[in-house]
Design a protein around this motif. Structure first.
Motif, PDB file in Angstrom:
ATOM      1  N   TYR A 123       0.861  -1.295   0.105  1.00 44.46           N
ATOM      2  CA  TYR A 123      -0.002  -0.001  -0.101  1.00 44.46           C
ATOM      3  C   TYR A 123       0.962   1.431  -0.051  1.00 44.46           C
ATOM      4  O   TYR A 123       0.282   2.344  -0.421  1.00 44.46           O
ATOM      5  CB  TYR A 123      -0.781  -0.131   1.221  1.00 44.46           C
ATOM      6  N   ALA A 124       2.133   1.027   0.441  1.00 43.10           N
ATOM      7  CA  ALA A 124       3.276   2.226   0.435  1.00 43.10           C
ATOM      8  C   ALA A 124       3.804   2.216  -0.777  1.00 43.10           C
ATOM      9  O   ALA A 124       5.002   3.032  -0.882  1.00 43.10           O
ATOM     10  CB  ALA A 124       3.997   2.445   1.716  1.00 43.10           C
ATOM     11  N   GLY A 125       3.664   1.364  -1.759  1.00 43.82           N
ATOM     12  CA  GLY A 125       4.605   1.037  -2.956  1.00 43.82           C
ATOM     13  C   GLY A 125       5.831   0.809  -2.635  1.00 43.82           C
ATOM     14  O   GLY A 125       6.727   0.665  -3.538  1.00 43.82           O
ATOM     15  N   LEU A 126       6.121  -0.177  -1.585  1.00 41.16           N
ATOM     16  CA  LEU A 126       7.434  -0.655  -1.157  1.00 41.16           C
ATOM     17  C   LEU A 126       7.421  -2.276  -1.139  1.00 41.16           C
ATOM     18  O   LEU A 126       8.379  -2.697  -0.380  1.00 41.16           O
ATOM     19  CB  LEU A 126       7.542   0.120   0.359  1.00 41.16           C
ATOM     20  N   ARG A 127       6.548  -3.002  -1.725  1.00 38.92           N
ATOM     21  CA  ARG A 127       6.489  -4.191  -1.519  1.00 38.92           C
ATOM     22  C   ARG A 127       7.722  -4.988  -2.090  1.00 38.92           C
ATOM     23  O   ARG A 127       8.320  -5.746  -1.216  1.00 38.92           O
ATOM     24  CB  ARG A 127       5.332  -4.840  -2.503  1.00 38.92           C
ATOM     25  N   ASP A 128       8.243  -4.552  -3.007  1.00 42.19           N
ATOM     26  CA  ASP A 128       9.593  -5.385  -3.572  1.00 42.19           C
ATOM     27  C   ASP A 128      10.702  -5.172  -2.392  1.00 42.19           C
ATOM     28  O   ASP A 128      11.513  -6.184  -2.424  1.00 42.19           O
ATOM     29  CB  ASP A 128       9.907  -4.953  -5.000  1.00 42.19           C
ATOM     30  N   ALA A 129      10.826  -3.933  -2.179  1.00 41.76           N
ATOM     31  CA  ALA A 129      12.071  -3.853  -1.059  1.00 41.76           C
ATOM     32  C   ALA A 129      11.786  -4.486   0.139  1.00 41.76           C
ATOM     33  O   ALA A 129      12.813  -5.172   0.693  1.00 41.76           O
ATOM     34  CB  ALA A 129      12.063  -2.074  -0.855  1.00 41.76           C
TER      35      ALA A 129
END
Length: 259
Positions: A72-78
């Motif tokens: 939801y924060a656009g940080l899934r891959d990291a």
């Protein structure tokens, strides 16, 4: 003398009794001849546990909560890359957890409720497992390196007796990127199991389930340690494994009817 028989007529659980005490050799033989199976090795007759302590993420639920929240924060891959390495035992759990939580700083706390509603689902067989164990007098504890914001509603939904988890700090309706209180790590998981077992007396049986490196001490300490579709480190540490079925497969190994 060795003996093998099906637990039920035309069933799918094979019970093997063998002389000797070399559990490692038995495990190696079963892995060689029954790959992708579900199994449990014990020195004594298998019976219903008095205490069941389970991991949450990728065990009782199908997801990794912090990965879904990071999406939801656009940080899934990291975040998921760190999660995977931590689960494999390549990173210190506490440091990896703090690093991932820090990336979530500023996220609105109502995103957690949205994530729960839209993304988080119990693993197949979870409700049947907890219901059946409870009906047979087993105390059930959900212990997770994840967060109370997720674990509490999941535990209530499934009927766990106790929850032990980490707590995200929230200020002004947003995550600060920090945790509140001590971290629930591998040592804490083992301590919870031992604490619960001690309440039941010297002859009590403990069962634990988990899938990652953070679960290894707990799996090793349990009478029956079940590695659920686990990473190699966890599977190697356990004397039970679920590689094929869902969580209700544990009931079959305990010879308990699924109710």
């Amino acid at each position: 003398m060795a003996h093998a028989a099906m637990l039920d007529f035309c069933g799918d659980v094979l019970q093997i009794e063998s002389p000797g005490d070399d559990m490692a050799a038995m495990r190696a033989a079963l892995d060689a001849h029954f790959p992708d199976s579900d199994g449990l090795i014990a020195r004594d007759e298998i019976r219903v546990p008095d205490v069941f302590v389970s991991d949450m993420d990728s065990t009782i639920i199908r997801q990794e909560c912090i990965d879904e929240l990071a999406d939801y924060a656009g940080l899934r891959d990291a975040v998921s890359a760190i999660t995977e390495r931590a689960m494999r035992g390549e990173l210190d759990f506490a440091s990896a957890l703090r690093e991932r939580v820090a990336l979530l700083a500023g996220l609105a706390d109502d995103t957690i409720d949205r994530c729960l509603r839209e993304r988080i689902q119990p693993t197949e067989g979870a409700r049947a497992l907890i219901d059946t164990l409870a009906r047979n007098g087993c105390r059930t504890v959900l212990v997770t390196g994840g967060f109370h914001h997720f674990a509490d509603p999941i535990a209530e939904q499934l009927g766990f007796d106790r929850v032990v988890a980490n707590r995200l700090e929230v200020v002004g309706g947003r995550l600060t990127g920090r945790l509140v209180g001590a971290i629930t790590d591998s040592l804490a998981k083992k301590q919870v199991l031992e604490e619960e077992l001690a309440k039941k007396g010297a002859t009590a049986i403990a069962m634990a389930a988990g899938d990652g490196a953070n679960d290894v001490p707990m799996l090793e300490a349990a009478t029956y340690g079940l590695a659920y579709h686990a990473k190699p480190q966890a599977r190697a540490a356990a004397n039970g494994w679920i590689d094929r079925g869902d969580l209700s497969a544990i009931l079959k190994l305990l010879d308990l009817p699924n109710i």
